[in-house]
Write a protein that holds these residues in place. Structure first.
Motif, short mmCIF file in Angstrom:
data_model
loop_
_atom_site.label_atom_id
_atom_site.label_comp_id
_atom_site.label_asym_id
_atom_site.label_seq_id
_atom_site.Cartn_x
_atom_site.Cartn_y
_atom_site.Cartn_z
N GLY A 146 39.22 50.32 41.59
CA GLY A 146 39.37 49.18 40.69
C GLY A 146 38.36 48.07 40.93
O GLY A 146 38.14 47.21 40.07
N VAL A 147 37.74 48.06 42.11
CA VAL A 147 36.78 47.00 42.42
C VAL A 147 35.65 46.98 41.39
O VAL A 147 35.19 45.92 40.96
CB VAL A 147 36.20 47.19 43.84
CG1 VAL A 147 35.02 46.27 44.07
CG2 VAL A 147 37.27 46.92 44.88
N LEU A 148 35.21 48.18 40.95
CA LEU A 148 34.04 48.24 40.05
C LEU A 148 34.34 47.63 38.68
O LEU A 148 33.62 46.74 38.22
CB LEU A 148 33.53 49.67 39.97
CG LEU A 148 33.03 50.19 41.35
CD1 LEU A 148 32.92 51.69 41.37
CD2 LEU A 148 31.68 49.56 41.68
N PRO A 149 35.43 48.09 38.00
CA PRO A 149 35.76 47.42 36.72
C PRO A 149 36.04 45.93 36.94
O PRO A 149 35.68 45.09 36.10
CB PRO A 149 37.03 48.13 36.25
CG PRO A 149 37.34 49.19 37.20
CD PRO A 149 36.28 49.26 38.23
N PHE A 150 36.62 45.61 38.07
CA PHE A 150 36.97 44.22 38.40
C PHE A 150 35.71 43.36 38.34
O PHE A 150 35.65 42.35 37.62
CB PHE A 150 37.57 44.20 39.81
CG PHE A 150 38.11 42.87 40.24
CD1 PHE A 150 39.47 42.58 40.08
CD2 PHE A 150 37.30 41.91 40.86
CE1 PHE A 150 39.98 41.36 40.50
CE2 PHE A 150 37.82 40.70 41.26
CZ PHE A 150 39.15 40.43 41.09
N GLN A 151 34.65 43.81 39.07
CA GLN A 151 33.46 42.97 39.11
C GLN A 151 32.72 42.97 37.77
O GLN A 151 32.20 41.95 37.33
CB GLN A 151 32.55 43.36 40.28
CG GLN A 151 32.16 44.83 40.39
CD GLN A 151 30.90 45.16 39.60
OE1 GLN A 151 30.00 44.32 39.47
NE2 GLN A 151 30.82 46.36 39.06
N SER A 152 32.75 44.14 37.05
CA SER A 152 31.98 44.14 35.79
C SER A 152 32.68 43.26 34.75
O SER A 152 32.03 42.54 33.99
CB SER A 152 31.75 45.56 35.27
OG SER A 152 32.98 46.17 35.01
#
Length: 1548
Positions: A146-152
């Motif tokens: 989830g970190v990746l969608p979170f930052q994008s």
């Protein structure tokens, strides 16, 4: 594939251009599919397993806790967000174009998932651990993905207004809730009903996170830091790790495996027989030759029989090859799980070098994007963390396997010992069996710790070589060749040092054997002044040992030198070949540092593999020994029947039994019928098979033919009483329920009441090992009381009255054994030497050479005029008619009722006497103080005495040192090594690490040349210079180290010599009282374990500690040189490190101590069991002893397990610090990208990758050093023991003193310790030259004190003793003791030749010795021995009978031929014949000497010139025996008890 996915989510699935820019991002479609489905897939595959507990109907549900409610609420909320998202999709769908499918599927998947989570939470209520590891891993994965969608999403929101607000909000709410759920599931959930279990062992209820990080153990570490841990503080084991659970499974598997193995054994035997039986294989020898062979064989046979069991046992075949299979079958789960963790860890080991390579490329490349650097850094951190979690779980499993294997083996050995046949028992001594337990089981434990290296090492080696080839191409082979060449060199060194080790073990065994004997016979050594001879023997062995030790250290230092050289040589060879092979090959930072970190990985398996293989070979030996022992013959009791037969309690029908399976029969064709309730006496000469008859009844012997039928339960009193190390009361109850009335009755009947008054704490007094603080007679009576209390049907009594005085024997016979005694209704079989009781028995069985020669009542046998009548005529005349002559018998009986029989003489050991005396005084004072108090305090007082009485515990508990080891101990050791040595050793290490730093900086500069000469040719002379200096620095670091190690070897040997010398000379000069209060085991331990630690372990520990410390400093130095900011990171990390360390060390040290304290009871209980086997079996108490063994072992197991976990707890935390160091060194390199060269970054990060190991080792070695230095503390404690008076003083007695042998006591007083009352209260008397004086008196009258005073074992408190006008207090102890001779009570012999036992200083010629032997009636016996005077006496004189030992002691006295002989009456253990011999010899040979006899039997002193009667430390009568008998005083009363009325009848 990607087209389908693009249609599915309505956007691009993948495009490389997304990543090729500074603000890289992943395509939305990829985020929506792959990143969502990976965690969900993982969860759905594994989750169903977790629903199983719900299906088991039996399981009980535990209650609801707050934590459970929170988890369920969060999961419900998460489900609601998913529902909301799905609803949103439907709403939007109706408004506009159809949405891509992904908007429906993902929320639906999530709804199902959160439902499953709710279910799993519910299911876990059926389990002890309410936390699910699957859920935990799923949440981690989900959060990471989830970190990746979170930052994008965040970045897009910051760049432009949010397009899809509801979805944006829902994503963040859901992410936040997942994070919360993750945090909550990290906490252990303990419902009320499992609180109790959790308090006993928090591990079973700990959450998954707490389990993998060992967080549940933290409270123990804190507790250990606050106060020294006690065994009560340590948590219980999990039920599946308890001994009972393990050994049950192990036993089951063992049975099947042994059966198979036995079947194979039979096959082997059949083959062999067929082979031998085949005529073609017959011997084609001529007749004459075969005759020779026969003769030779016969000789061999004889030699074998003579006790060389070593020769005969290996030839016996036994079931093989089943032990390892059994262990694998028992512990397969552990093995598989550990294997899984190890595979993951091995794979991760190779990820770090690859990441390092990428990182160096990133720093060297101007074009690269910053995000790449950060990504690598984070990945480095994650790999490091994951690797350390896997590694610690793997280690935990391995060590757990180790202790469980050891435990199951020890339990099996113990169980075997209880069922072992006597033949098997003869094959191995108690020492050897204890050795199986300690050494062999321990060896298995050590091997299982590293068993996985067998497959893991080759795997790591292969992978390393593959990756290295990728870096350096074929030139790797040069480096590997160096490594491979070093292996045989190492192997050679190992083999050489192995030989030295084996030789040294022999020396050590020999030294300890002698030490053990010295301590067991210390009293004799002191009385004969033999200490110097034995000190010399020990010192000679010790010198040999030290010589070997120093050679061993030299070899070791060479192998350490090789080991240190290897990484340098390997990298030098590889890099040099790489650069020299081709001019285009340029060594850049990427290649060099990746290669170096791979070489570092390679070093460990390369070193481990040979070690594991060699320890496997060693274990092979242990396996054989254990298999032979555990598959040995069990006791075969089939010949003992238990059929109810009317009118017969025990019946023998043609019973023939032998001690060994094919041995000669010890009892032949015995047919006997013993009626219930009868008293049967078994008599016969020495060696006629009386004891064998008893053993046969107990089923201890091998049946040849016939059988024995026993109807009812047995109780057994052995000839030598077996006493457990427990309270007196426990010894009598022996595991039965306490019935107070019966108990008191038994104690009274067994004449134990007076003893209880003397013992410091009555029946709560703790009896030392082997009954050390009871006299022989007391032991025998306790043993009898145990039998009487057990209330059995049949009593088998093997000469129980031999060790007690005549009057006590009479009392016991009347009150216990005889027709009027407690046991009158029981069947009693009494083996006896004493003739006086025979008229009162129902039946007498006379044994001659193992056969019943006659049986019948006393009068019948006398009338028969057979062997029995002759026997009586020889010895029985004076006893026969004594009872009839007694006219005053009635009055005497009357008197007897009121007066408890007095207790016979206690042992001479000073302490017991003191302890008794002290206690009786205390007791008196105590009762006085009681009467003064009011009755209210009476209750209180009743509870108090046990604490107050001094001496209740004879043996002080061994001090377990607590707290930090004093710094002075380290200094003391360094001083023993020599301060000059110590300084130069330290300097050597400093030099070594200076060279290490130099080498690495040089390499870093060399690799930076690649950038400098990027597109030009590389100058050759520069290349040669680089290689040359690199090599020189490398070799110099090894040389510095060699110098330091060689010095330390010399220094350590010096320290060892000094320490042992001090210890030995001090122990030998300690006074007797020291040996009486200190168990020998404890002193031997100082000479064994602690001296071994000082010899071998402490030098190693010191070296490795210095090594680690310097390595750590140099590593940190290198990182700081690369990125100076690192200093800021070091400070907080080192503070954390220091605290973890302090906490851990105090706990760990205490756990180590607890381990050694709880381990010794296992062995001592085992030794006790083996020595009391026949008693335990006779009473059928095997189960109880098994249980006791299990609980003793569980206590030890839990302390070892706790120690293992504490190590893992520490390692996880330290590796976390290490991972942070890697992270920060990489992060700082990424941040300061433009300013750094690739070489220095490589250096800094590759050093950091090594730091974790170093950190771990530093703590390990620090705590090891602290643990080991304790040995120094313990040895030092015994070098401070107070000494006795000097052996030789300036004042020497005149030559040939004492010439007359006159002894004068002048108002002589003595006390045992300064604070106690006098034992001898002012004795004054003269003993004239050549006078024979008997000393008599009741127990505690001070008879033994008298001998102790003559030899100055006790020093005077007033007055003096003059011998030939010389005051004995003014001369040295040896001058005094060499001029007196004593024949002690118990004959002590030492291992060595017979000659050495008679004359340890070689003062006398062989003629003189033979003369002495002839006078001692031993000449014919010794001449018959093959070696004559050089006949080897085994430990404690086991291969001579008791009578022969006593005669050897007589021969000693005859050799010495001093003017004064003291006879501490020794006839208790001797049959009448030997007794007669000794008396006659003394009368004839010592006619011109002064003889003092301390008598227990009055017969022996009736012919002395005068008799001295002592009472309470004073002389009350002193005159010739004739006069004293007329006087009607104390002496004549004692004479009456013994059945002597006038002096004439006693003259034999």
């Amino acid at each position: 594939m990607s087209a389908a996915l693009e249609e599915f989510c309505g956007s691009v699935f993948w495009n490389d251009s997304y990543l090729a820019r500074p603000d890289a991002d992943l395509p939305v479609c990829f985020q929506q599919t792959v990143l969502v489905w990976v965690p969900l897939g993982f969860f759905w595959i594994l989750a169903p397993w977790h629903l199983l507990p719900m299906c088991k109907s039996r399981a009980k549900k535990s209650s609801v806790t707050k934590l459970y409610i929170i988890k369920q609420v969060l999961a419900t909320l998460l489900m609601l967000t998913a529902v909301a998202e799905l609803a949103l999709a439907f709403v939007e769908d109706t408004e506009q174009d159809p949405l891509p499918a992904v908007q429906y599927t993902n929320p639906s998947l999530y709804i199902a998932t959160w439902l499953l989570v709710l279910l799993i939470h519910h299911t876990r209520r059926f389990c002890l651990r309410r936390d699910s590891w699957i859920l935990f891993c799923f949440l981690i994965l989900s959060l990471l993905c989830g970190v990746l969608p979170f930052q994008s999403l965040l970045r897009r929101a910051l760049q432009a207004p949010i397009s899809d607000v509801p979805r944006f909000v829902l994503f963040f709410i859901s992410y936040g809730l997942q994070l919360l759920l993750f945090l909550v599931s990290g906490i252990s959930d303990v419902p009320a009903e499992t609180k109790k279990i959790a308090e006993k062992n928090p591990e079973v209820t700990a959450s998954f996170l707490s389990t993998i990080t060992f967080e549940w153990y933290t409270s123990m570490v804190f507790k250990g830091y606050r106060k020294p841990l006690e065994i009560e503080d340590i948590w219980e084991l999990k039920s599946k790790d308890k001994i009972q659970a393990i050994s049950t499974v192990f036993e089951k598997n063992m049975k099947t495996a042994v059966k198979k193995a036995q079947a194979e054994l039979e096959k082997r035997k059949r083959k062999k027989r067929r082979w031998e039986g085949d005529p073609d294989h017959g011997n084609n020898l001529s007749k004459a030759q075969s005759q020779d062979i026969l003769v030779l064989e016969e000789k061999g046979e004889k030699r074998k029989k003579k006790g060389d069991k070593e020769e005969s046992s290996p030839s016996k075949d036994f079931p093989r090859g089943w032990l390892v299979k059994t262990l694998c079958k028992t512990f397969w789960q552990n093995l598989l799980l550990a294997m899984a963790f190890k595979v993951v860890q091995d794979a991760l080991v190779f990820v770090s070098p690859q990441l390092l390579k990428l990182l160096i490329a990133f720093v060297s490349d101007e074009e690269s994007f910053a995000w790449q650097g950060y990504l690598y850094t984070v990945l480095l951190l994650l790999t490091a963390l994951l690797q350390s979690l896997c590694l610690q779980q793997y280690f935990n499993l391995c060590f757990l396997l180790g202790i469980n294997v050891r435990a199951s083996l020890v339990a099996a050995i113990y169980k075997k010992a209880l069922t072992m046949s006597s033949a098997t028992r003869k094959e191995s001594t108690v020492g050897e069996t204890v050795n199986l337990m300690s050494a062999d089981a321990q060896r298995f434990m050590d091997v299982t710790n590293f068993i996985h290296q067998l497959w893991s090492s080759p795997l790591q080696i292969i992978l390393s070589i593959v990756f290295l080839w990728a870096e350096l191409g074929p030139s790797v082979l040069a480096g590997i060749a160096v490594m491979v060449l070093l292996i045989p060199l190492n192997a050679l060194l190992v083999a050489k040092s192995k030989n030295i080790q084996v030789r040294n073990m022999k020396n050590k065994d020999e030294r300890l054997k002698i030490m053990g004997e010295i301590l067991n016979g210390i009293k004799i050594l002191k009385l004969f002044a033999w200490e110097p001879s034995f000190e010399k023997r020990v010192s000679e062995i010790r010198e040999r040992e030290l010589k070997d030790l120093v050679n061993f250290s030299y070899l070791q230092s060479i192998s350490i030198f090789v080991f240190t050289c290897s990484p340098v040589l390997v990298s030098l060879a590889s890099f040099a070949v790489f650069v020299l092979v081709d001019e285009n090959n340029i060594l850049d930072a990427q290649k060099a540092f990746t290669a170096i970190s791979l070489f570092n990985v390679l070093r460990f398996p390369m070193a481990m593999l040979p070690l594991v293989l060699s320890s496997l070979v060693q274990t092979k030996v242990s396996t054989v020994r254990l298999e032979r022992y555990l598959a040995g013959e069990d006791l075969d009791t089939s010949a003992i029947h238990h059929n109810p037969v009317e009118g017969s309690a025990v019946s023998f029908s043609e019973a023939t039994f032998s001690w060994e399976q094919n041995g000669s029969a010890a009892i032949r064709d015995v047919t006997l019928d013993i009626a219930p309730g009868s008293l049967v006496a078994v008599v016969g000469a020495v060696g006629s098979g009386k004891s064998s008859l008893v053993s046969a009844m107990l089923g201890e012997m091998e049946n040849i033919k016939g059988h024995i039928n026993i109807h009812g339960s047995l109780a057994y009193v052995p000839q030598q009483a077996w006493i457990q190390n427990a309270t007196l009361k426990d010894n009598i109850l022996f595991g039965s329920e306490l019935d107070e009335a019966r108990y008191q009755q038994v104690i009274k009947a067994c004449a134990l009441l007076p003893d209880l008054e003397l013992l410091p704490a009555g029946d709560q007094t703790e009896i030392g090992e082997k009954g050390i603080n009871l006299s022989g007679g007391q032991k025998q009576r306790v043993s009898l009381a145990r039998a009487v209390y057990s209330n059995a049907d049949i009593y088998v009594l093997d000469d129980p009255l031999s060790a007690v005085d005549a009057h006590v024997g009479k009392y016991l016979f009347e009150n216990v054994l005889g027709p009027e005694g407690l046991l009158q209704k029981k069947t009693r079989i009494l083996v006896t030497h004493s003739i006086s009781f025979l008229p009162q028995v129902n039946n007498i069985v006379v044994l001659v050479a193992g056969e019943v020669s006659e049986q019948g009542s006393y009068s019948k046998l006398l009338a028969n005029k057979g062997a029995f009548a002759q026997f009586l005529n020889l010895y029985g005349r004076q006893e026969e008619d004594a009872p009839e002559k007694n006219t005053t018998a009635g009055d005497e009986e009357q008197g007897d009722e009121d007066v408890e029989p007095c207790v016979e003489e206690g042992p001479d050991d000073v302490v017991t006497m003191t302890v008794k005396r002290e206690a009786s005084i205390r007791q008196r004072e105590f009762s006085r103080s009681l009467s003064k108090r009011s009755t209210k305090s009476w209750k209180k007082a009743q509870d108090e005495p046990p604490q107050k009485l001094k001496g209740q515990k004879l043996i002080e508990k061994e001090a377990v040192e607590t707290g930090k080891v004093k710094f002075s101990m380290y200094l003391r050791y360094l001083r023993a090594v020599g301060l000059c040595y110590s300084f130069w050793i330290a300097m050597g290490y400093v030099g070594q690490y200076a060279a290490v730093v130099g080498t690495n900086l040089w390499l870093s500069a060399w690799t930076d040349d690649a950038q400098r000469y990027l597109n030009q040719s590389y100058p050759l002379e520069l290349r040669d210079l680089r290689i040359g200096v690199f090599g020189a620095l490398g070799i110099s670091q090894a040389l510095f180290l060699l110098f330091a190690i060689l010095l330390s070897a010399r220094g350590a040997m010096r320290a060892s010599r000094v320490m042992h010398q001090h210890l030995l000379s001090n122990i030998l000069r300690a006074p007797m009282s020291f040996f009486d209060t200190t168990p020998t085991g404890r002193i031997v331990n100082r000479f064994a374990k602690d001296i071994f630690t000082i010899d071998e372990t402490i030098p190693m520990s010191f070296r490795s500690w210095l090594n680690c410390f310097m390595a750590l400093i140099s590593t940190l130095l290198m990182i700081c040189l690369a990125t100076p900011f690192f200093i800021l990171v070091i400070i907080p990390l080192s503070i954390f490190y220091y605290f973890v360390l302090r906490f851990y060390i105090s706990t760990s040290r205490q756990l180590r101590r607890l381990d050694s304290v709880t381990r010794s009871p296992i062995y001592s209980h085992f030794g006790e069991t083996v020595s009391g086997l026949s008693v335990i079996r006779a009473y059928r108490h095997q189960e109880r002893f098994l249980q006791q063994n299990e609980s003793t072992m569980d206590i030890n197991q839990k302390s070892v397990y706790s120690w293992i976990v504490s190590n893992r707890w520490l390692a996880i935390r330290l590796e976390f610090v290490g991972s942070l160091m890697i992270f920060f060194s990489a992060l700082l390199a990424v941040i300061s990208k433009g300013t750094l060269e690739g070489g220095i970054v490589g250096l800094s990060v590759s050093s950091a990758l090594n730091v974790t190991q170093t950190l771990n080792w530093l703590v390990r070695t620090s705590s090891e050093l602290e643990t080991n230095i304790v040995a120094l503390e313990r040895v030092h404690e015994y070098t401070k023991v107070k000494n006795e008076a000097p052996w030789v003083t300036a004042k020497r007695p005149p030559h040939g003193w004492p010439s007359k042998g006159e002894i004068k006591f002048v108002d002589y007083k003595v006390r045992y310790r300064p604070e106690l009352e006098l034992v001898l209260q002012g004795i004054t008397c003269d003993i004239w030259s050549t006078e024979k004086v008997g000393v008599v008196g009741r127990t505690g009258a001070g008879k033994s004190s008298l001998t102790n005073c003559l030899f100055r074992v006790l020093e005077a408190a007033g007055g003096k003793i003059l011998i030939d006008e010389v005051d004995i207090a003014t001369i040295g102890l040896h001058d005094l003791r060499k001029s007196l001779t004593i024949i002690p009570q118990d004959p002590v012999l030492f291992t060595g030749t017979l000659r050495m036992n008679l004359d340890p200083f070689d003062h006398y010629t062989d003629e003189e010795i033979w003369k002495a032997l002839e006078l001692a009636h031993l000449k014919t016996y010794v001449q018959a021995l093959p070696e004559g005077l050089l006949h080897l006496v085994s430990e404690g004189g086991e291969n001579l009978s008791v009578g022969q030992r006593q005669l050897v002691c007589l021969a000693r006295a005859l050799l010495r031929k001093a003017k004064i002989l003291i006879l501490d009456e020794a006839t208790a253990a001797v049959d009448l014949e030997t007794d007669h011999l000794i008396q006659t010899t003394i009368r004839s040979e010592f006619a011109d000497c002064t003889v003092l006899t301390i008598a227990h039997r009055l017969h022996t002193i009736m012919d002395s010139n005068r008799v001295m009667v002592l009472q309470a430390g004073r002389i009350v009568e002193y005159d010739s025996p004739e006069e004293l008998l007329k006087k009607q005083g104390i002496f004549s009363a004692m004479a009456k008890d013994a059945g002597i009325t006038n002096a004439e009848t006693t003259m034999l």
